[in-house]
Scaffold this active site. Structure first.
Site, mmCIF file in Angstrom:
data_model
loop_
_atom_site.group_PDB
_atom_site.id
_atom_site.type_symbol
_atom_site.label_atom_id
_atom_site.label_comp_id
_atom_site.label_asym_id
_atom_site.label_seq_id
_atom_site.Cartn_x
_atom_site.Cartn_y
_atom_site.Cartn_z
ATOM 1 C CG ASP A 262 -12.984 44.121 40.749
ATOM 2 O OD1 ASP A 262 -12.939 42.827 40.467
ATOM 3 O OD2 ASP A 262 -12.701 44.781 40.197
ATOM 4 C CG HIS B 166 0.673 39.610 33.876
ATOM 5 N ND1 HIS B 166 -0.457 39.757 34.228
ATOM 6 C CD2 HIS B 166 0.868 39.837 32.302
ATOM 7 C CE1 HIS B 166 -1.067 39.632 32.913
ATOM 8 N NE2 HIS B 166 -0.487 39.586 32.038
ATOM 9 C CG ASP C 108 1.536 38.318 40.174
ATOM 10 O OD1 ASP C 108 0.140 38.565 39.607
ATOM 11 O OD2 ASP C 108 2.375 37.575 39.683
ATOM 12 C CD GLU D 123 -9.626 41.989 38.373
ATOM 13 O OE1 GLU D 123 -10.297 42.591 37.597
ATOM 14 O OE2 GLU D 123 -8.977 40.931 38.080
ATOM 15 C CG ASN E 271 -2.024 42.712 35.358
ATOM 16 O OD1 ASN E 271 -1.172 42.791 35.976
ATOM 17 N ND2 ASN E 271 -3.214 41.918 35.578
#
Length: 370
Positions: free
Chosen positions: A241, A254, A258, A284, A249
């Site tokens: 994680d 975002h 990404d 994530e 973010n």
């Protein structure tokens, strides 16, 4: 069949080679239809034109096979052979009208043009599946048959009159064989294409579109399949994680988030073996199935991934990120339970300050004692 190939290409985004293969079927069929309504004198006058249509069909089919195999169709050689054949067809139509010689020239040139692509087709023969091998060998038999047809014309149809040709047993056999082989090749090719499309759709169903890793469903299916076939091997589940990803973010947007997910996925993929499974579990979070000897080897892989993520500057903003991990052994093929254990160990790693690997200490001690 040719129209079906064109429809597949234009309306269903099928591969480009189907366009040329469609022309390879359609153009000669017009030539065959036209000559069926012509008298002997008209056949002689139109022989170069009709022969050119047959030769174009042969080249289009060979070019399609080259595209399919990402090979070389030797188009310049084909063009030269076709030009010579058309000149000879013109001579034996307008100067010395010889039907059987025209048939011999046409068939031998078609066979030669189609054969030029055979090396490209069988170049990586060992690396293709059985269905594609059937397609390749079907094309090979068509080429062999075309050469055989030239030999039959030379041995049994020399000096035959046009009026007697349509009643010749050899001519009827060749016509039937041509129809059968053409239909067979089209059917096996379409069957292979449908199979490939189904595999592609299934692959897309199992893949995460952002990272191109397995999605949760795909990972579950692949993992269960691996565990069922290798039940005697030792497997570990590794949960990963990205730390503080929400803050990334919120701060960078975002799109940057990404990009980081894509790069972390690539880092994980670069630091595992081909036998390991890697998936995006959601958000994530990533998940790995490791086939290793013991927990020490599994930990070494996890640590290698952790360090690679920590030391890499990600996205265009050169952001430094870390990740936390949970590592659990899959006991008695209980995959679902292992996910729960690995997730709990991941949570413990987060509570311990992040950027570390949560381990089942009882398994570590047991492995050390053994």
């Amino acid at each position: 069949m040719g129209s079906l190939f064109l429809i597949c290409h234009y309306f269903y985004q099928a591969p480009k080679y189907l366009f040329w293969l469609g022309l390879g079927y359609i153009v000669p069929s017009f030539s065959l239809a036209a000559q069926s309504f012509m008298s002997n004198s008209e056949l002689a006058l139109s022989a170069p034109l009709l022969g050119g249509m047959y030769l174009f069909g042969a080249w289009a089919s060979a070019y399609a096979m080259a595209l399919r195999k990402k090979g070389h169709a030797h188009s310049y050689w084909c063009l030269g052979l076709i030009a010579i054949a058309l000149l000879l067809l013109s001579y034996f139509s307008y100067v010395d009208n010889q039907l059987w010689i025209r048939m011999l020239i046409l068939n031998s040139t078609i066979a030669t043009v189609e054969s030029l692509v055979l090396f490209s087709i069988f170049k990586n023969y060992q690396n293709i599946d059985i269905f594609n091998k059937i397609v390749d060998f079907s094309y090979f038999f068509i080429v062999i048959y075309t050469f055989t047809r030239s030999l039959i014309i030379y041995l049994f149809l020399s000096d035959i009159d046009a009026d007697m040709l349509v009643t010749s047993v050899w001519w009827l056999i060749m016509l039937a064989a041509s129809i059968f082989l053409s239909m067979w090749f089209a059917i096996v090719l379409l069957g292979t294409l449908v199979r490939d499309i189904i595999h592609k759709l299934n692959d897309e169903r199992q893949k995460d579109p952002l990272t191109n890793l397995l999605n949760r469903r795909g990972f579950y299916e692949k993992a269960k399949s691996v565990l069922s076939y290798t039940s005697q091997d030792t497997h570990f589940l590794l949960m990963c994680d990205i730390d503080h990803f929400k803050q990334i973010n919120d701060q960078y947007g975002h799109l940057i988030g990404d990009s980081i997910l894509q790069q972390v996925g690539e880092i994980i993929r670069e630091n595992v073996r081909g036998q390991d499974l890697v998936g995006r579990f959601g958000g994530e979070e990533f998940i790995l199935l490791l086939k290793v000897k013991d927990q020490y080897h599994a930990y070494a892989i996890a640590e290698r991934i952790r360090i690679a993520i920590e030391t890499k500057r990600l996205s265009v903003s050169k952001i430094s990120v870390t990740a936390s991990f949970g590592l659990a052994q899959i006991v008695e093929q209980d995959f679902i339970r292992a996910i729960g254990v690995a997730d709990q160990l991941l949570y413990s790693a987060k509570q311990s300050g992040r950027n570390c690997i949560g381990l089942d200490c009882t398994q570590m001690i047991s492995t050390a004692l053994n």
